[in-house]
Write a protein that holds these residues in place. Sequence first.
Motif, mmCIF file in Angstrom:
data_model
loop_
_atom_site.group_PDB
_atom_site.id
_atom_site.type_symbol
_atom_site.label_atom_id
_atom_site.label_comp_id
_atom_site.label_asym_id
_atom_site.label_seq_id
_atom_site.Cartn_x
_atom_site.Cartn_y
_atom_site.Cartn_z
ATOM 1 N N SER A 1 0.857 -1.182 0.000
ATOM 2 C CA SER A 1 0.000 0.000 0.000
ATOM 3 C C SER A 1 0.893 1.231 0.000
ATOM 4 O O SER A 1 2.114 1.132 0.165
ATOM 5 C CB SER A 1 -0.898 -0.009 1.242
ATOM 6 N N ALA A 2 0.296 2.399 -0.178
ATOM 7 C CA ALA A 2 1.077 3.637 -0.168
ATOM 8 C C ALA A 2 0.252 4.749 0.466
ATOM 9 O O ALA A 2 -0.978 4.748 0.382
ATOM 10 C CB ALA A 2 1.494 4.030 -1.584
ATOM 11 N N VAL A 3 0.940 5.685 1.094
ATOM 12 C CA VAL A 3 0.267 6.844 1.670
ATOM 13 C C VAL A 3 1.077 8.098 1.366
ATOM 14 O O VAL A 3 2.300 8.104 1.465
ATOM 15 C CB VAL A 3 0.054 6.695 3.195
ATOM 16 N N LEU A 4 0.375 9.134 0.965
ATOM 17 C CA LEU A 4 0.961 10.457 0.795
ATOM 18 C C LEU A 4 0.641 11.261 2.046
ATOM 19 O O LEU A 4 -0.527 11.458 2.387
ATOM 20 C CB LEU A 4 0.375 11.154 -0.433
ATOM 21 N N LEU A 5 1.690 11.705 2.736
ATOM 22 C CA LEU A 5 1.506 12.503 3.945
ATOM 23 C C LEU A 5 1.365 13.966 3.557
ATOM 24 O O LEU A 5 2.332 14.624 3.188
ATOM 25 C CB LEU A 5 2.702 12.326 4.886
ATOM 26 N N ALA A 6 0.135 14.466 3.629
ATOM 27 C CA ALA A 6 -0.149 15.835 3.183
ATOM 28 C C ALA A 6 -0.851 16.666 4.247
ATOM 29 O O ALA A 6 -1.377 17.732 3.954
ATOM 30 C CB ALA A 6 -1.016 15.794 1.923
ATOM 31 N N GLY A 7 -0.843 16.203 5.498
ATOM 32 C CA GLY A 7 -1.625 16.855 6.536
ATOM 33 C C GLY A 7 -0.884 17.827 7.418
ATOM 34 O O GLY A 7 -1.439 18.304 8.408
ATOM 35 N N THR B 1 -2.459 -4.636 2.989
ATOM 36 C CA THR B 1 -1.243 -5.375 2.632
ATOM 37 C C THR B 1 -0.286 -5.406 3.826
ATOM 38 O O THR B 1 -0.589 -4.890 4.893
ATOM 39 C CB THR B 1 -0.554 -4.697 1.435
ATOM 40 N N SER B 2 0.893 -6.000 3.612
ATOM 41 C CA SER B 2 1.858 -6.112 4.712
ATOM 42 C C SER B 2 2.918 -5.016 4.689
ATOM 43 O O SER B 2 3.694 -4.894 5.632
ATOM 44 C CB SER B 2 2.552 -7.481 4.657
ATOM 45 N N LEU B 3 2.960 -4.212 3.613
ATOM 46 C CA LEU B 3 3.966 -3.152 3.492
ATOM 47 C C LEU B 3 3.309 -1.829 3.132
ATOM 48 O O LEU B 3 2.325 -1.797 2.381
ATOM 49 C CB LEU B 3 4.995 -3.498 2.408
ATOM 50 N N LEU B 4 3.884 -0.738 3.643
ATOM 51 C CA LEU B 4 3.369 0.599 3.382
ATOM 52 C C LEU B 4 4.490 1.498 2.883
ATOM 53 O O LEU B 4 5.475 1.720 3.585
ATOM 54 C CB LEU B 4 2.779 1.205 4.656
#
Length: 196
Positions: free
Chosen positions: A6-12, A90-93
């Motif tokens: 998975s992926a996350v964009l940190l925009a906060g 998923t198991s990875l970010l």
Amino acid sequence: MCPPFSAVLLAGGKSTRMGKDKAFLTLSVTQGKPLWQHQLATLEHLGAEEIFISARPEQTSFHPYPVITDLTPNAGPLGGIASALSQMRTSLLVVLGVDLPHLTTAMLQSLLAASTHERGAIFRGPEFYEPLAAVYPKAMLPSALARLTAGNFRLQTWVEQAVELGQITPMPIPAEASAAFRNLNTPSDCGPDSGI
């Protein structure tokens, strides 16, 4: 071959030093797009199973991906990372900070290539880890939650603990790529073409 991730964009982030929301800046490197769209494209090219955007509740202009808010408000990036770790399938970010526009898909791919189902990877500079461009395993969620509960939000010590436990592999930053980790924190970091 890399396992599903998975992926996350940190925009906060609150962008206090910038004076305006960094996620919506347009720079020459972003070719007229808001910074968040430029960074999303970097993540999209990786082929993640799912992509999240970590943002504040009042930030409502992100499409088409789901917006997640921090499990613990005002906890800095750790809050957003923990929220994504808790929601991913998923198991990875893969984590990418919105203010790293020079970081490439290829650099993130090199981290994924060094990762397994149980172990992530992170770039390490001469002095510090680069926790806003890293691959974290789901196994790091309990320690993230414990730190949020204790009010200990420092990413460097969280990563150091994970390295000691074998949950994440440090990788040296290639000399030619060191400039990719220059954060955009103030208007002077953005260059004369930013219009700030």
